[in-house]
Design an enzyme around this catalytic site. Structure first.
Site, mmCIF file in Angstrom:
data_model
loop_
_atom_site.group_PDB
_atom_site.id
_atom_site.type_symbol
_atom_site.label_atom_id
_atom_site.label_comp_id
_atom_site.label_asym_id
_atom_site.label_seq_id
_atom_site.Cartn_x
_atom_site.Cartn_y
_atom_site.Cartn_z
ATOM 1 N N ASP A 46 -6.593 -6.204 4.451
ATOM 2 C CA ASP A 46 -6.024 -4.869 4.420
ATOM 3 C C ASP A 46 -6.005 -4.230 5.810
ATOM 4 O OD1 ASP A 46 -6.987 -1.936 2.448
ATOM 5 O OD2 ASP A 46 -5.313 -2.324 3.782
ATOM 6 N N MET A 55 -11.431 -5.445 5.550
ATOM 7 C CA MET A 55 -10.696 -4.441 6.328
ATOM 8 C C MET A 55 -10.399 -5.028 7.705
ATOM 9 S SD MET A 55 -10.035 -1.889 4.522
ATOM 10 C CE MET A 55 -9.277 -0.951 5.861
ATOM 11 N N MET A 89 -11.986 4.825 -0.329
ATOM 12 C CA MET A 89 -12.582 5.121 0.968
ATOM 13 C C MET A 89 -13.165 6.537 0.858
ATOM 14 S SD MET A 89 -9.529 3.475 3.253
ATOM 15 C CE MET A 89 -8.377 3.520 1.874
ATOM 16 N N MET A 122 -8.601 8.375 -0.037
ATOM 17 C CA MET A 122 -9.421 8.810 1.104
ATOM 18 C C MET A 122 -9.877 10.250 0.893
ATOM 19 S SD MET A 122 -7.077 7.287 4.168
ATOM 20 C CE MET A 122 -6.381 5.634 4.034
ATOM 21 N N HIS A 140 -1.275 -1.247 -4.201
ATOM 22 C CA HIS A 140 -2.546 -0.846 -3.575
ATOM 23 C C HIS A 140 -2.535 0.658 -3.318
ATOM 24 C CE1 HIS A 140 -6.076 -1.847 -1.006
ATOM 25 N NE2 HIS A 140 -5.656 -0.894 -0.217
ATOM 26 N N SER A 144 0.844 -1.192 0.000
ATOM 27 C CA SER A 144 0.000 0.000 0.000
ATOM 28 C C SER A 144 0.881 1.245 0.000
ATOM 29 C CB SER A 144 -0.887 0.028 1.251
ATOM 30 O OG SER A 144 -1.379 1.340 1.459
ATOM 31 N N HIS A 174 -8.371 1.378 -3.839
ATOM 32 C CA HIS A 174 -9.293 1.175 -2.725
ATOM 33 C C HIS A 174 -9.928 2.516 -2.408
ATOM 34 C CE1 HIS A 174 -9.516 0.223 1.922
ATOM 35 N NE2 HIS A 174 -10.720 0.384 1.380
ATOM 36 N N ASP A 210 -4.526 3.702 -1.674
ATOM 37 C CA ASP A 210 -5.589 4.043 -0.708
ATOM 38 C C ASP A 210 -6.087 5.454 -0.947
ATOM 39 O OD1 ASP A 210 -3.886 2.039 1.608
ATOM 40 O OD2 ASP A 210 -5.944 1.737 0.937
HETATM 41 C C1 DX5 Z 1 -6.106 1.836 5.849
HETATM 42 C C2 DX5 Z 1 -5.683 1.392 4.481
HETATM 43 C C3 DX5 Z 1 -4.691 0.250 4.515
HETATM 44 C C4 DX5 Z 1 -3.414 0.659 5.122
HETATM 45 C C5 DX5 Z 1 -2.610 -0.545 5.450
HETATM 46 O O1 DX5 Z 1 -7.253 2.620 5.737
HETATM 47 O O2 DX5 Z 1 -6.806 0.941 3.767
HETATM 48 O O3 DX5 Z 1 -4.406 -0.181 3.185
HETATM 49 O O4 DX5 Z 1 -2.708 1.476 4.253
HETATM 50 O O5 DX5 Z 1 -1.496 -0.069 6.145
HETATM 51 P P1 DX5 Z 1 -0.767 -1.006 7.197
HETATM 52 O O6 DX5 Z 1 -0.344 -2.223 6.416
HETATM 53 O O7 DX5 Z 1 0.374 -0.171 7.685
HETATM 54 O O8 DX5 Z 1 -1.780 -1.324 8.263
HETATM 55 ZN ZN ZN Z 2 -6.497 -0.089 1.556
#
Ligand code: DX5
Ligand code: ZN
Length: 223
Positions: A178, A139, A70, A36, A32, A7, A68, A34
């Site tokens: 994740d 998650m 969010m 947000m 990956h 990620s 992903h 993320d």
């Molecule tokens: C959290 C993200 C995850 C996160 C994982 O909201 O969706 O993908 O980046 O990070 P680690 O592996 O550090 O928990």
């Molecule tokens: Zn993620």
């Protein structure tokens, strides 16, 4: 063999291209991203621009660019992420009142369709959509930040999801996990039924190189 999805949330953004290239060179099958929006989750991160920026690197290596979302109302931005080069787009069941339509929207763009849910959202919310998805993301932390602890109850959810998929003859659906994944729990997560491990801080950290971290995670996942 389990697939590793670094990620980029935890990567060094001052040299993101280099970090992604290192992860790909180390054998990552997915990258990956993320996304947000500061509304669905408290954090604000990246948009289609960053997907577009790393796409040449993943495309050249045949690595899946795994987005992903969010974000609230993800259907508004799915076309932009598809145009930017996403190979897979995953949305939260909590943000999609018209989830079946959103799955069709993603697939109509030629992109793999994924669905995910927060740790307290019951798996039963996925029952009517499992036949439509290419991937389910479990998650294992509350979304919004990297570096959190794995929620232990997640392993039971992974196993239950695997059962649900098997009952429906949907063994082909990828189960991605994740949040809080590392060498300490990778084997149990895979044993529960995961086929893709997302890892941020376990890959991008100051303790070891990206290659060393990815290799260690893959070895740990192999049990
Ligand atoms: C959290 C993200 C995850 C996160 C994982 O909201 O969706 O993908 O980046 O990070 P680690 O592996 O550090 O928990
Ligand atoms: Zn993620």
């Amino acid at each position: 063999m389990v697939k590793i999805a670094p990620s980029i949330l935890s990567a060094d953004f001052s040299r993101l291209g280099d970090q992604v290239s290192q992860a790909i060179a180390a054998g990552a099958e997915y990258i990956h991203v993320d996304v947000m929006d500061g509304h669905f989750v408290p954090n604000l991160t990246v948009g289609p621009l960053v997907v577009e920026a790393v796409k040449p690197l993943t495309a050249a290596a045949g690595v899946t660019l795994d987005v992903h979302l969010m974000i609230e109302k993800p259907e508004r931005l799915i076309p932009d992420f598809a145009r930017a080069g996403a190979d897979s787009i995953t949305v939260h069941v909590e943000t999609c009142p018209h989830l079946n339509r959103t799955m069709q929207q993603i697939k109509a763009l030629g992109v793999q369709a994924g669905v995910t849910l927060n740790p307290a959202t019951p798996l039963v919310t996925l029952e009517e959509i499992l036949d439509e998805v290419d991937l389910v993301l479990i998650m294992s932390v509350n979304p919004g930040f990297g570096g959190q602890e794995y929620i232990p109850a997640s392993s039971r959810r992974i196993a239950r999801l695997r059962e649900l998929l098997a009952e429906r003859g949907l063994q082909h659906v990828e189960v991605e996990v994740d949040g809080g994944v590392g060498v300490h729990n990778a084997a149990q997560i895979v044993a529960a039924g995961a086929t893709i491990l997302v890892a941020g801080t376990a890959i991008f950290n100051s303790q070891a190189s990206i290659a060393a971290n990815l290799t260690a995670l893959r070895a740990a996942a192999a049990g």
